[in-house]
Design a protein around this motif. Structure first.
Motif, PDB file in Angstrom:
ATOM      1  N   THR A  70       0.863  -1.186   0.000  1.00 19.94           N
ATOM      2  CA  THR A  70       0.000   0.000   0.000  1.00 19.94           C
ATOM      3  C   THR A  70       0.904   1.241   0.000  1.00 19.94           C
ATOM      4  O   THR A  70       1.008   1.931   1.016  1.00 19.94           O
ATOM      5  CB  THR A  70      -0.919   0.003   1.234  1.00 19.94           C
ATOM      6  N   PRO A  71       1.568   1.528  -1.111  1.00 16.19           N
ATOM      7  CA  PRO A  71       2.535   2.638  -1.146  1.00 16.19           C
ATOM      8  C   PRO A  71       1.903   3.967  -0.771  1.00 16.19           C
ATOM      9  O   PRO A  71       0.790   4.289  -1.192  1.00 16.19           O
ATOM     10  CB  PRO A  71       3.012   2.630  -2.602  1.00 16.19           C
ATOM     11  N   GLY A  72       2.636   4.724   0.058  1.00 14.79           N
ATOM     12  CA  GLY A  72       2.162   6.023   0.502  1.00 14.79           C
ATOM     13  C   GLY A  72       1.239   5.975   1.702  1.00 14.79           C
ATOM     14  O   GLY A  72       0.763   7.022   2.154  1.00 14.79           O
ATOM     15  N   ALA A  73       0.980   4.785   2.246  1.00 12.76           N
ATOM     16  CA  ALA A  73       0.040   4.661   3.365  1.00 12.76           C
ATOM     17  C   ALA A  73       0.651   5.179   4.656  1.00 12.76           C
ATOM     18  O   ALA A  73       1.845   5.035   4.899  1.00 12.76           O
ATOM     19  CB  ALA A  73      -0.368   3.199   3.546  1.00 12.76           C
ATOM     20  N   GLY A  74      -0.204   5.756   5.487  1.00 14.04           N
ATOM     21  CA  GLY A  74       0.210   6.227   6.790  1.00 14.04           C
ATOM     22  C   GLY A  74      -0.270   5.312   7.894  1.00 14.04           C
ATOM     23  O   GLY A  74      -0.976   4.327   7.646  1.00 14.04           O
ATOM     24  N   PRO A  75       0.071   5.626   9.146  1.00 10.25           N
ATOM     25  CA  PRO A  75      -0.210   4.708  10.255  1.00 10.25           C
ATOM     26  C   PRO A  75      -1.683   4.520  10.586  1.00 10.25           C
ATOM     27  O   PRO A  75      -2.063   3.502  11.164  1.00 10.25           O
ATOM     28  CB  PRO A  75       0.539   5.346  11.433  1.00 10.25           C
ATOM     29  N   GLY A  76      -2.548   5.476  10.234  1.00  8.16           N
ATOM     30  CA  GLY A  76      -3.947   5.375  10.641  1.00  8.16           C
ATOM     31  C   GLY A  76      -4.907   5.054   9.513  1.00  8.16           C
ATOM     32  O   GLY A  76      -6.087   5.424   9.600  1.00  8.16           O
ATOM     33  N   GLU A  77      -4.449   4.366   8.486  1.00  8.98           N
ATOM     34  CA  GLU A  77      -5.271   4.220   7.283  1.00  8.98           C
ATOM     35  C   GLU A  77      -5.828   2.817   7.051  1.00  8.98           C
ATOM     36  O   GLU A  77      -6.210   2.477   5.928  1.00  8.98           O
ATOM     37  CB  GLU A  77      -4.489   4.675   6.054  1.00  8.98           C
ATOM     38  N   LEU A  78      -5.904   1.994   8.091  1.00  5.82           N
ATOM     39  CA  LEU A  78      -6.537   0.690   7.916  1.00  5.82           C
ATOM     40  C   LEU A  78      -7.980   0.843   7.465  1.00  5.82           C
ATOM     41  O   LEU A  78      -8.444   0.121   6.568  1.00  5.82           O
ATOM     42  CB  LEU A  78      -6.472  -0.134   9.206  1.00  5.82           C
ATOM     43  N   ASP A  79      -8.722   1.787   8.053  1.00  6.60           N
ATOM     44  CA  ASP A  79     -10.115   1.979   7.661  1.00  6.60           C
ATOM     45  C   ASP A  79     -10.229   2.363   6.189  1.00  6.60           C
ATOM     46  O   ASP A  79     -11.176   1.944   5.508  1.00  6.60           O
ATOM     47  CB  ASP A  79     -10.771   3.059   8.529  1.00  6.60           C
ATOM     48  N   VAL A  80      -9.290   3.161   5.708  1.00  9.38           N
ATOM     49  CA  VAL A  80      -9.296   3.547   4.292  1.00  9.38           C
ATOM     50  C   VAL A  80      -9.107   2.315   3.423  1.00  9.38           C
ATOM     51  O   VAL A  80      -9.803   2.123   2.416  1.00  9.38           O
ATOM     52  CB  VAL A  80      -8.205   4.591   4.009  1.00  9.38           C
ATOM     53  N   MET A  81      -8.157   1.463   3.812  1.00  4.92           N
ATOM     54  CA  MET A  81      -7.901   0.252   3.042  1.00  4.92           C
ATOM     55  C   MET A  81      -9.120  -0.659   3.037  1.00  4.92           C
ATOM     56  O   MET A  81      -9.520  -1.184   1.988  1.00  4.92           O
ATOM     57  CB  MET A  81      -6.692  -0.490   3.626  1.00  4.92           C
ATOM     58  N   LEU A  82      -9.738  -0.871   4.185  1.00  5.27           N
ATOM     59  CA  LEU A  82     -10.912  -1.737   4.263  1.00  5.27           C
ATOM     60  C   LEU A  82     -12.067  -1.182   3.435  1.00  5.27           C
ATOM     61  O   LEU A  82     -12.771  -1.932   2.748  1.00  5.27           O
ATOM     62  CB  LEU A  82     -11.339  -1.915   5.720  1.00  5.27           C
TER      63      LEU A  82
END
Length: 201
Positions: A32-44
């Motif tokens: 997930t290039p460019g992902a930050g630490p709080g972005e699990l919800d975005v991915m889901l």
């Protein structure tokens, strides 16, 4: 990308508190290039918008259709072989506040039942006549910087038959199922802005 089992077992996931009797079977990473630490919800959310488990490759659809047919013929998926019958749900082991993070009765079209969800991990489960399995999705620092999604599959086979079944299907998981998921979920991350904008309109 397949990872060593320690990529899951050595991280301080809450799941370790509740599932010591489950064996870590597979660990897989999704870039997930460019992902930050709080972005699990975005991915889901991107995974759901892209079709989730319902939108699979032709090869995966074929394998799952064969598995459903075998399960129907051999009785692997009878209600009495599932959660709350043959095995207790992992949710029964959770403290009340953690269990309250999901609603297992809410329909979402996925074949696994939600167990709990936190900022950096999400757990679902499935039980049938062959195995009680947990799918752990964790948001972890990537080896090349940023963050990535990691999927760990933990299992408790149903006796000798369950252990043989897991060995039998292993080549299909590694050669067909996980590579297809990798392509789908990594594409969902790359398309997340368009997917989520479409969902909001």
């Amino acid at each position: 990308m397949r990872l060593p089992l320690t990529a899951h077992t050595r991280r301080p996931w809450r799941l370790h508190e509740f599932a010591p009797d489950f064996r870590t079977e597979d660990v897989w990473a999704f870039r997930t290039p460019g992902a930050g630490p709080g972005e699990l919800d975005v991915m889901l959310a991107a995974m759901r918008a892209a079709g989730g488990f319902a939108r699979q490759s032709a090869a995966n659809r074929f394998l799952f259709a064969v598995r459903r047919k075998l399960g129907a013929v051999l009785g692997w998926d009878r209600p009495e072989a599932g959660l709350g019958s043959r095995v207790r749900s992992l949710r029964d082991r959770l403290p009340r506040d953690l269990a309250a993070t999901v609603d297992p009765a809410e329909p979402d079209g996925l074949p696994l039942t939600p167990v709990y969800r936190l900022q950096d991990e999400y757990v679902r489960e499935l039980a049938n006549g062959t195995v009680h399995t947990l799918m752990h999705l964790g948001w972890a620092p990537a080896r090349d910087g940023g963050y990535e999604l990691r999927m760990a599959v933990l299992v408790k086979p149903n006796g000798r038959f369950g252990r043989c079944y897991l060995r039998l299907i292993a080549p299909f998981r590694y050669l067909v199922v996980y590579p297809a998921l990798t392509r789908q979920w990594e594409q969902a991350w790359r398309d997340r802005r368009l997917l989520l904008a479409g969902g909001a309109s």
